[in-house]
Structure formats: structure tokens, C-alpha cells
Design an enzyme around this catalytic site. Sequence first.
Site, mmCIF file in Angstrom:
data_model
loop_
_atom_site.group_PDB
_atom_site.id
_atom_site.type_symbol
_atom_site.label_atom_id
_atom_site.label_comp_id
_atom_site.label_asym_id
_atom_site.label_seq_id
_atom_site.Cartn_x
_atom_site.Cartn_y
_atom_site.Cartn_z
ATOM 1 C CB SER A 267 34.151 35.169 36.693
ATOM 2 O OG SER A 267 33.029 34.450 36.532
ATOM 3 C CE1 TYR B 79 32.140 40.145 35.120
ATOM 4 C CE2 TYR B 79 31.217 37.723 34.816
ATOM 5 C CZ TYR B 79 31.946 38.700 35.949
ATOM 6 O OH TYR B 79 32.213 38.360 36.972
#
Length: 282
Positions: A138, A152
Site C-alpha cells: 500500500s 496496518y
Amino acid sequence: MENKKVWFVTGASKGLGLSLVKQLLSAGYNVAATSRTVNSLNKAVGSEESESFLPLEVTITNEQSVKDAVSKTIEKFGSIDVLVNNAGYGLFGALEELSDEETRQNFDINVFGSLNVIRQTLPYMREKRSGKIFNIASVGGFRADFPGVGIYCSTKFAVAGFTEGLASEVQELGISATVVYPGYFRTDFLSSDSMAAPKNSIQDYATSRASIEAHEKEIAGNQPGDPEKAVAVLIKIASEEKPPVHLFLGKDAYEMANGKIEIITSNLEKYKSLTVSTDFDS
């Protein structure tokens, strides 16, 4: 032929993984795809096992489950040419809010699950001295200054780190490794099925609460990225002889990455005299 190459895609029942599998099958590639349940995968893809499609029920945190899936793929198709580690989930919450159990579970899926797949796949790639590995991280795996997603993001930083190391290790074997940093793409990633929240929230973290609410009520469904275009780029990059080690997807990812590079460059120059003063010969 290029489109006869075998792709192994994890987390294929939704999001970018699902879009990728559908495009690959439409283009005539052989595809082994994994999900937690075969039924959900078949329903999402709109197809059951065929000459070119092998749906697999896999628990990526279980080494034996992964090993069995890879063995079935080799048995059916004879090789794995391209591996895409896409399985994972998001985790909201300030660092203090998230328990050890919640944090470790996010790392188990996002980091150690991918490592399980890589370890089971590499022996076949090493044997034929070819193969391409794409680990989906990401943009949060490059820039993490977003309140409420630090854990995360740290899992995705780990993905970026081991991919960069892996790329240097397997290059001499004719294998490439690429970390992919998507920005916001219009998938169901921000749904409750893909994003977990802390069991015990701390109201003092108002900025984190606001960030979570914005993702749920404003960003979800309005992401600027087109997943179909993203996976088309991934397929194109996979056809290159030497794919890049780092691949950003999305205008927002490009801008966020450039923004961090500017911050780092500025800090390096600002504190250069102190940084270089720590050597013995300084």
C-alpha cells in the site's frame, strides 16, 4: 506463449485480486487463485475449476495449507510463473488502542502469510531459474503519517522491506520481486469485511476517530483509482523482462510518495552536519 504463463494469486475473491483474476482469465492465462473458501471465490469470479482456472481454499497463515495449494497448482499447470501476494486486511486504530492480539493477527495475515506463500513457491521458480513475484503493499507501506493506521502501515512497511531484500537475493536466480504500493482504489477494501477496528477504543485519540469516520463515510465508494486499470498495469509490468522493485499505482500514491521524498530530502540536508559528524574520522 506469454498468456499461457501460470499466475498464482492470493486473496482473489475481492478487491484488486478479483479484478486481476478476471482479467487474466479473459486474456487466456492459466490462473490458480486462493481464498478462505472456494465457494465465495467461484461465486465472485463467476467460474468454477476449468482447464485454465484452479480455485483453491487456503489459510495463508497455515504452512501446510499453502504447501498443498502450491502442489495442486504444480500438478495441474506444471509451473508457477507469476506470484501475486494480495491477501490481507486493513486495521484501524491508534497504536495504544490495539491489543497485542489484534496487532499480531494483522502481521500474521499481511506479513507472515505472504512469507509462507513465497517460501513454498520459490523452490519451483529456482528450479527453472525464472519467475516474478509481486507483493501487494500500500502507499501506506511507504508513508505512514496517517493517524489511526500506524499498525496496518507497519505491516505494509514490512512487506516493502522483505520484498526489497528478496529482490536482491533472487536476482542471480533469474527471479524478480516487486513491491506494489496502491493508493486508494474503488474496491470493497474499506468495507467492514476488509477493515478491522480496535475492540477497546480510547476517545482521547480524536484525530484517529475522525480519520476512521472519514474512511467509512466519505472515502469508501469515492476512491479515485480504477481497479481495472490498476491490474492492467500489473499485467503489463509482469510482461517486462526486468520489472521494477518498487511500483506505485494511482495519482494519489505518486503524490504521497513524492511528498515523503521531499520531507526526507529536506531533513537530510537540514541535519547533514550532525548526521555525518558521527564517524570516527569526522
